[in-house]
Design a protein around this motif. Sequence first.
Motif, PDB file in Angstrom:
ATOM      1  N   GLY A  44      13.760  58.346  29.941  1.00 29.42           N
ATOM      2  CA  GLY A  44      14.949  59.183  29.918  1.00 29.42           C
ATOM      3  C   GLY A  44      16.211  58.428  30.295  1.00 29.42           C
ATOM      4  O   GLY A  44      16.247  57.206  30.385  1.00 29.42           O
ATOM      5  N   SER A  45      17.263  59.193  30.553  1.00 28.24           N
ATOM      6  CA  SER A  45      18.546  58.612  30.962  1.00 28.24           C
ATOM      7  C   SER A  45      19.395  59.701  31.587  1.00 28.24           C
ATOM      8  O   SER A  45      19.025  60.884  31.597  1.00 28.24           O
ATOM      9  N   LYS A  46      20.551  59.306  32.073  1.00 31.66           N
ATOM     10  CA  LYS A  46      21.479  60.233  32.711  1.00 31.66           C
ATOM     11  C   LYS A  46      21.866  61.379  31.781  1.00 31.66           C
ATOM     12  O   LYS A  46      22.202  62.482  32.240  1.00 31.66           O
ATOM     13  N   GLU A  47      21.811  61.132  30.462  1.00 35.28           N
ATOM     14  CA  GLU A  47      22.194  62.168  29.496  1.00 35.28           C
ATOM     15  C   GLU A  47      21.245  63.359  29.485  1.00 35.28           C
ATOM     16  O   GLU A  47      21.586  64.418  28.943  1.00 35.28           O
ATOM     17  N   ASP A  48      20.065  63.209  30.078  1.00 34.66           N
ATOM     18  CA  ASP A  48      19.136  64.341  30.141  1.00 34.66           C
ATOM     19  C   ASP A  48      19.692  65.491  30.978  1.00 34.66           C
ATOM     20  O   ASP A  48      19.173  66.613  30.904  1.00 34.66           O
ATOM     21  N   PHE A  49      20.741  65.229  31.765  1.00 36.60           N
ATOM     22  CA  PHE A  49      21.356  66.266  32.595  1.00 36.60           C
ATOM     23  C   PHE A  49      22.677  66.766  32.012  1.00 36.60           C
ATOM     24  O   PHE A  49      23.376  67.558  32.659  1.00 36.60           O
TER      25      PHE A  49
END
Length: 289
Positions: A50-55
């Motif tokens: 994942g990455s920060k964009e998942d939020f």
Amino acid sequence: MTDPTAFDTPQGARAYPLRTTRGEFAVVDMPPAAEAEVRGVALMLPGFTGSKEDFNLVHAPLAARGYRTIAVDGRGQYESDGPADDESAYEQSELAQDVLAQAEALGTPVHLVGHSLGGQIARCAALLDHSPFRSLTLLASGPARISVSQEQRVKLLRDALDVMTMTEVWEAIRAMGPPEEVGGPARGLGTQEQLRRRWLGTSPAQLRVTGRQLCGEPDRVAELSALPLPFHVVSGARDDTWPVTVLDEMAVRLGAHRTVVPGAEHSPNVDQPLPTARALAGFWDEHTR
């Protein structure tokens, strides 16, 4: 001209490298809404692949409730640098030290949220030093190793990374269909080109080491429950990575607040962002007064 392979930053948020004593980490940072009473700060850690964009979808509703939210790419994830071959850099204790450095750089106690693998890194950070944290939320993150079915998929990925390039592995993942943990948070989050860019930006060493962690993580719930922190266990109504019954039992052992988000699976923050954000903010409100 806008780069079609880059993720959109949520309106009102800022993407930048957070400078810490352990290097720079790419973050998406959303301030509280102008009209909201400022309530606190949350640091959010993504899961495996994942990455920060998942939020991205929970920033705005949490800002409306008065919370500043900072989602971060961990070492070797997407836009945060990390060595391609040095596996020692990705041991869980190293990643946990990174989280402590990120919290220190923010300069205020934070509500810590970890999704899946990020939850296990978050609890390791709290066990090293709980003082920077106001609470800990384990978001679709279980007490120990992942389920047998998901372990088989993660092992398959690790084997592929030993003999294939990241581009070749990406094509193979697309062909077989990603499991919930391997690529799961991406559902409905970005275009194929955006997801491909994220995949290619991630260190293969990070994936190999954290994949082993997921398949061999010990149960540390008893240690965690001894900490003087409020705990929150959040999941969807269905989860193949850690069954919901396992998460229920973990919440009881932690004495944690428990939220099951209807209509969500392994990534409530993506599947049902508004009720997930309401659950997070409601829990934090109780521990902000």
